[in-house]
Design a protein around this motif. Sequence first.
Motif, PDB file in Angstrom:
ATOM      1  N   SER A   1       0.836  -1.203   0.000  1.00  0.00           N
ATOM      2  CA  SER A   1       0.000   0.000   0.000  1.00  0.00           C
ATOM      3  C   SER A   1       0.871   1.254   0.000  1.00  0.00           C
ATOM      4  N   CYS A   2       1.939   1.225   0.784  1.00  0.00           N
ATOM      5  CA  CYS A   2       2.861   2.360   0.814  1.00  0.00           C
ATOM      6  C   CYS A   2       3.423   2.624  -0.580  1.00  0.00           C
TER       7      CYS A   2
ATOM      8  N   ALA B   1      11.546   9.143  -4.258  1.00  0.00           N
ATOM      9  CA  ALA B   1      11.891  10.367  -3.523  1.00  0.00           C
ATOM     10  C   ALA B   1      10.881  10.637  -2.410  1.00  0.00           C
ATOM     11  N   SER B   2       9.603  10.357  -2.681  1.00  0.00           N
ATOM     12  CA  SER B   2       8.571  10.567  -1.661  1.00  0.00           C
ATOM     13  C   SER B   2       8.782   9.645  -0.471  1.00  0.00           C
ATOM     14  N   VAL B   3       9.120   8.385  -0.760  1.00  0.00           N
ATOM     15  CA  VAL B   3       9.353   7.419   0.316  1.00  0.00           C
ATOM     16  C   VAL B   3      10.546   7.843   1.164  1.00  0.00           C
TER      17      VAL B   3
ATOM     18  N   VAL C   1      11.446  -0.646   6.720  1.00  0.00           N
ATOM     19  CA  VAL C   1      10.200  -0.505   5.968  1.00  0.00           C
ATOM     20  C   VAL C   1      10.389   0.470   4.815  1.00  0.00           C
ATOM     21  N   GLY C   2      11.033   1.608   5.074  1.00  0.00           N
ATOM     22  CA  GLY C   2      11.267   2.586   4.016  1.00  0.00           C
ATOM     23  C   GLY C   2      12.083   2.015   2.876  1.00  0.00           C
ATOM     24  N   ALA C   3      13.103   1.212   3.204  1.00  0.00           N
ATOM     25  CA  ALA C   3      13.945   0.623   2.158  1.00  0.00           C
ATOM     26  C   ALA C   3      13.148  -0.343   1.297  1.00  0.00           C
TER      27      ALA C   3
ATOM     28  N   VAL D   1      10.102  -1.505  -3.882  1.00  0.00           N
ATOM     29  CA  VAL D   1       8.851  -1.869  -4.555  1.00  0.00           C
ATOM     30  C   VAL D   1       8.369  -0.724  -5.441  1.00  0.00           C
ATOM     31  N   ALA D   2       8.449   0.507  -4.931  1.00  0.00           N
ATOM     32  CA  ALA D   2       8.003   1.664  -5.704  1.00  0.00           C
ATOM     33  C   ALA D   2       8.851   1.874  -6.954  1.00  0.00           C
TER      34      ALA D   2
END
Length: 399
Positions: free
Chosen positions: A81-82, A104-106, A300-302, A307-308
């Motif tokens: 979802s993120c 960049a947003s993540v 989690v961010g990584a 994925v993004a």
Amino acid sequence: MVGAGIFVALGPAAGAAGSAAGLLTALGAAAVVACANATASARLAALHPESGGTYVYGRERLGPFWGYLAGWAFVVGKTASCAAMALTVGSYLWPERAHAVAVASVVALTAVNYRGVQKSALLTRVVVAGVLAVLAAVVTACLAGSPGVRYGLGGEVTAGGVLQAAGLLFFAFAGYARIATLGEEVRDPARTIPRAVPLALGLALAVYALVAVAALGVLGPVGLTLSPAPLADAVRAAGAAALVPVVAAGAVVAALGSLLSLVLGVSRTVLAMARDGFLPRGLAAVHPVFRVPHRAELAVGAVVAVVAATADVRGAIGFSSFGVLVYYGIANASAWTLGGRGRALALVGLAGCAALAVALPPGAVAAGAGVLAVGVVAYGVSPGRPGRPMPGRPGRPRP
């Protein structure tokens, strides 16, 4: 619920449904399943007013494995979802560089979360009010604009198409159980939660139905399917091109707000599972200054950034829906153990979650099932499993 999902989920769902009638039928089916899930969550939260949602309910009602599986499904589903939220930002802000903008947003929001910055209640209200204003403008422009449908209303409605579309639209409903997962922080949870959850769900459904009808009226299901930014293209097709930047800004704000909350929520679940020994215990570390689970947030961010950078928004939505449907399937099974008049609705919710999950695109089902299988294997060797020796206490089983 009223956030980024409605800006992006209509496209994939319209492609699966194949017709306007199929899309609207799918929206109703997703709402029925969400209602059953919401009722199950509300009943369980009233009895178990602890933070953690189905991670707690499954453990208490069905046993430790099911609580763990719910937590694992939540982590993997919400991680996707993120990524979908980040890709929504890219699709509306800079479609040609959607993946770069998403990454960049993540990175930016992970840095914000790392410092312990969270959305306040006031900021949440402001964001929701802004999103509702943008959606109202979309509906008004579409209904008052071009009377024709660019690509037609589609063909025959099929059960498989409707179920797949409902599974994808379920992504947009996610959020109603946030009230239940904050059970420890709600005044009089036995009274407040059962009222708040269905009220929130009903309001969101009304908004989604209006937006779907309006967008279908100018683009049709094929136009929605082809668009990476369906609501922006809907107002453009309706002859209100001046609203496109407004719609894009609303989508970006909604997606960033959702992403901020999602990264925070997933990292806290990772923290809880690491403390229980189900994930590497190093992820349970709390920063001495910012008082946040900084290793969990970075991990989690990584994963979200990877994925993004590699997935498309439709694949991320399908994978997310699979994980979240498994999560709520366990919630309904947990609610069934409560007995009473809610037992039949819990069975409806469990069956609905199963039907929507298997009807999702085959790639999403295969990937989701594979990741769940990895989680099951990890549970079998984790120190948090009941009966295994606790770390540092050889031979002493976990209670």
